[in-house]
Design a protein around this motif. Structure first.
Motif, mmCIF file in Angstrom:
data_model
loop_
_atom_site.group_PDB
_atom_site.id
_atom_site.type_symbol
_atom_site.label_atom_id
_atom_site.label_comp_id
_atom_site.label_asym_id
_atom_site.label_seq_id
_atom_site.Cartn_x
_atom_site.Cartn_y
_atom_site.Cartn_z
ATOM 1 N N THR A 1 0.779 -1.021 -0.032
ATOM 2 C CA THR A 1 -0.243 0.387 0.257
ATOM 3 C C THR A 1 0.778 1.414 -0.483
ATOM 4 O O THR A 1 -0.083 2.271 -0.137
ATOM 5 C CB THR A 1 -0.440 -0.225 1.080
ATOM 6 O OG1 THR A 1 -0.009 -0.026 2.119
ATOM 7 C CG2 THR A 1 -2.011 -1.431 1.220
ATOM 8 N N ALA B 1 -13.948 1.026 8.727
ATOM 9 C CA ALA B 1 -13.219 1.797 7.473
ATOM 10 C C ALA B 1 -13.121 0.463 6.770
ATOM 11 O O ALA B 1 -13.458 -0.480 7.072
ATOM 12 C CB ALA B 1 -11.788 2.278 7.979
ATOM 13 N N PRO B 2 -13.363 0.932 5.624
ATOM 14 C CA PRO B 2 -13.025 0.143 4.261
ATOM 15 C C PRO B 2 -11.857 -0.959 4.536
ATOM 16 O O PRO B 2 -10.618 -0.601 3.144
ATOM 17 C CB PRO B 2 -12.952 0.592 3.230
ATOM 18 C CG PRO B 2 -12.923 2.222 3.046
ATOM 19 C CD PRO B 2 -13.242 1.851 4.735
ATOM 20 N N ALA B 3 -11.579 -1.495 5.570
ATOM 21 C CA ALA B 3 -9.922 -1.704 5.861
ATOM 22 C C ALA B 3 -9.871 -3.029 5.232
ATOM 23 O O ALA B 3 -9.870 -4.527 5.350
ATOM 24 C CB ALA B 3 -10.017 -1.839 7.552
ATOM 25 N N ALA B 4 -9.086 -2.128 4.200
ATOM 26 C CA ALA B 4 -8.326 -4.130 3.713
ATOM 27 C C ALA B 4 -6.894 -4.156 4.301
ATOM 28 O O ALA B 4 -7.041 -5.136 4.116
ATOM 29 C CB ALA B 4 -7.650 -3.686 2.453
ATOM 30 N N LEU B 5 -6.669 -3.615 5.789
ATOM 31 C CA LEU B 5 -5.498 -3.575 6.611
ATOM 32 C C LEU B 5 -6.419 -3.873 7.502
ATOM 33 O O LEU B 5 -5.482 -2.157 8.444
ATOM 34 C CB LEU B 5 -5.043 -2.953 5.736
ATOM 35 C CG LEU B 5 -4.252 -1.713 4.594
ATOM 36 C CD1 LEU B 5 -4.775 -0.112 5.337
ATOM 37 C CD2 LEU B 5 -3.541 -2.648 3.607
ATOM 38 N N SER B 6 -6.550 -4.814 8.633
ATOM 39 C CA SER B 6 -6.357 -4.642 9.272
ATOM 40 C C SER B 6 -5.893 -5.027 10.619
ATOM 41 O O SER B 6 -5.990 -4.825 11.761
ATOM 42 C CB SER B 6 -7.801 -6.318 9.350
ATOM 43 O OG SER B 6 -6.763 -7.143 8.681
#
Lengths: 182, 512
Positions: free
Chosen positions: B206, B503-508
């Motif tokens: 990212t 959040a649209p947490a692609a990255l939890s």
């Protein structure tokens, strides 16, 4: 499936945004903007954010566009097509070159860094529900929410200042001669 | 559910007390101007001065409480020092404006209210540790400025200035929003420090998005502080806007941008960030000084000079650390004093209707008015960076911070361009002191001014001198500010902020 829908809808949004920029007729441009707004609203729907979808349609595609069209009618922009089209020679070329450079850099960076596109985002359950948005807006983002009202106040006061006719104010010392252009 | 949210609210109230106080005073000023127009001439400036003083008291008080970051705003010693600089600048603006606004018939209650709202936006920008808040601060700073630039409605240059500033400023704001969105999508957080940290911990894949986002945010801020190549608007807008607004713009908008840059830089974006800042700083110093040489209009000259000074200030941000940020704060204070001084003199000299704005119009003015001659000379010497004035010590601290941080090449460039600066600043002084006034050439510069303007002018000249001579206590004060900035950056890393849960947490893994 979602991926395909996303591609189609975002493609529509981009195409109509382009139409807005390149159309010489202001009303056509406004219509392109409506279409673009609707496409973006659909993107919200894809995120299962129904509330924002409705707000986007009602506020942006609805209310704000009506205002735009009213202003166009009142100013009669229609009559002066191309009045804004005068540009410096080569401006389009320079703009295209710089835009291409920006896009190229972004693509290069992403391609070098890899992966991000192929990784699908995980959307938590209940994402985008009115409850969720309300909680976010009135707890964590309460302060920004309140500051927005200050921004609106500043904009409103500014609009009143700019819209008021010089000399019509009830000020005893606001001599009308001072504000008149040559 | 209720209890924790209540707690958040009480927190925020103290952290944002200064901004609230200033905004509330702005509203009082607005209402007073609308309801008692007969007294607006003296009532609104008095209310503005009172409100600014009240806000300063709140700032000092809130600073002494030692508040933890509220998740959107921080009230650390950096905020305190920065807010006080902004408030001092706003205070001087009110004093400087008084003469100009009366002379040019711009007296409306909204003038001071808009200025105060703009100043509260500047305070928000420097106090925010979150991109959302920073954006709102940017807008609250800019929107009143767009209006103020077009405040003198009779002059078409003023209208042109406002429109140019609005269009380009909105474009720059769009860059900021897009950049913040990219940063959020890359890191799952809009907190400046947390977002910067999440990247450093190399969340796979990212980082490029984060870098693009950060570059866009830098673009928007560079526009606001007028760094080359985002400076094109500056001369036109500065020239067209009412002179008192130009002074406010040159100091407060620039300071706000640098406050925000300091916050972003404290989050520690490494690598390409420093290369970008190096290039921007070098280009700004060279180009700003080069173009200033050929200017004949004093407002355009000061515009290019403000561009050049932005280049020097950026060196401090680039050097970073305690010394760099402290030097930036000191330089902002010195820059505020000398810039306001120069503009205050320009306001008097221009005369009714802003007739005499060419440097040539100032021929022999010093003979007719020694006060204007002397004070203008002091401001010009200080802007040129000659000892023992504030500008010299400001540059000294900036340059030494840059050398210590390992940028000798940039420092050499800065010294060389400063020498270029001496030429055009001294030219103004030479014209005022050594050339004979021509009998019938263009509009004559005015020298008469009300007592208040003369007092302000003298006080600013004394301040420029005093900031130079007693620079070390002031530097100690700004040092406390930069230390606070460092501390809260560290604290934000340590603190597990209740950051995005939805959040649209692609990255939890990102939001620890």
């Amino acid at each position: 499936m979602t991926w395909l829908t996303f591609l189609i809808v975002s493609g529509i949004a981009v195409i109509f945004a382009g139409g807005l920029i390149f159309s010489r007729n202001a009303v056509h441009g406004a219509m392109c903007l409506v279409a673009s707004f609707c496409a973006i609203a659909t993107l919200f729907l894809l995120l299962s954010a129904e509330f924002i979808f409705v707000v986007q349609i009602a506020v942006y595609a609805g209310a704000i566009m009506v205002l735009f069209l009213f202003v166009m009618m009142l100013l009669n922009v229609q009559g002066q097509e191309g009045a804004l089209a005068g540009r410096a020679p080569g401006q389009l070329l320079v703009a295209l070159a710089l835009g291409a450079a920006l896009l190229g850099q972004a693509v290069w960076l992403v391609a070098r860094g890899g992966e991000i596109i192929s990784r699908p985002a995980r959307i938590p359950a209940g994402f985008g529900s009115p409850e969720d948005i309300g909680t976010a807006l009135f707890t964590r983002n309460l302060l920004p929410f309140e500051i927005t009202s200050l921004v609106l106040l500043a904009a409103m006061a500014g609009a009143v200042v700019l819209a008021r006719k010089a000399g019509l104010s009830p000020k005893p010392n606001g001599a009308p001669a001072g504000g008149k252009p040559e | 559910m209720t209890a924790p949210s209540l707690q958040i609210i009480t927190w925020n109230l103290w952290v944002s007390a200064p901004v609230c106080a200033l905004a509330a005073s702005a509203m009082v000023t607005l209402i007073a101007g609308a309801f008692w127009p007969a007294f607006a001439r003296w009532l609104t400036p008095c209310l503005a001065l009172g409100g600014i003083a009240l806000t300063a008291a709140f700032t000092i008080l809130a600073g002494m409480l030692g508040l933890p970051p509220a998740g959107m705003q921080v009230m650390d010693s950096f905020t305190v020092v920065f807010d006080l600089i902004i408030l001092i600048a706003a205070f001087i603006t009110v004093l400087v404006s008084n003469h100009y606004v009366t002379r040019e018939n711009l007296e409306r209650g909204e003038y001071y209210a808009l200025m105060m709202l703009s100043a509260s936006g500047a305070m928000l920008m420097a106090a925010s540790d979150n991109y959302v808040m920073m954006f709102l601060g940017l807008e609250l700073l800019s929107i009143p400025l767009y209006v103020l630039a077009g405040f003198s409605r009779g002059r078409s240059e003023s209208q042109e200035s406002a429109l140019k500033y609005l269009l380009l400023g909105a474009f720059a704001s769009a860059f900021f929003v897009f950049g913040a969105a990219l940063v959020f999508s890359a890191t799952g957080s809009t907190n400046i420090v947390v977002a910067g940290d999440a990247t450093e911990r190399a969340l796979v894949g990212t980082t490029p998005i984060y870098v693009i986002g950060l570059a866009m945010i830098l673009t928007a801020l560079a526009f606001k502080v007028a760094l080359v190549p985002f400076h094109m608007w500056t001369p036109d807008v500065y020239q067209g806007a009412p002179t008192s607004v130009t002074a406010f713009m040159a100091v407060v908008a620039k300071a706000a941008g640098f406050g925000a840059l300091a916050r972003v830089a404290a989050a520690g974006p490494e690598g390409s960030w420093t290369v970008l800042l190096w290039g921007l700083s070098a280009a700004t110093m060279i180009w700003g000084n080069l173009l200033a040489i050929s200017q004949n209009n004093i407002k355009r000259l000061l515009a290019y000079s403000s561009i050049a000074h932005a280049g020097y200030l950026l060196m401090g941000i680039l050097a970073g650390g305690r010394a760099g940020i402290s030097a930036v704060l000191f330089y902002l204070l010195a820059y505020a004093a000398m810039t306001f001084g120069a503009f205050a003199a320009v306001i008097i000299l221009a005369g009714r209707g802003d007739g005499a704005e060419d440097i040539e119009d100032y021929r022999g003015i010093a003979r007719r008015s020694p006060l204007l001659g002397w004070t203008m000379a002091i401001f010009m010497f200080s802007l040129a960076g000659l000892p023992p004035f504030a500008g010299f010590f400001g540059k000294l601290y900036l340059f030494s911070a840059a050398v210590e941080a390992g940028y000798p090449g940039l420092t050499v460039l800065a010294v060389l361009t400063s020498v270029m600066g001496v030429f055009y600043y001294l030219r103004v002084t030479v014209v005022m002191w050594m050339q004979e006034p021509e009998a019938e050439s263009g509009p004559a510069a005015q020298t008469s001014a009300p007592l208040l303007s003369r007092l302000v002018l003298s006080a600013l000249a004394v301040a420029v001198l005093a900031l130079g001579i007693f620079s070390s206590p002031v530097l100690r004060w700004t040092n406390s500010g930069s230390a606070g900035l460092e501390r809260s950056a560290e604290a934000a890393i340590q603190m597990t902020l209740p950051e995005p849960t939805n959040a649209p947490a692609a990255l939890s893994g990102g939001s620890r």
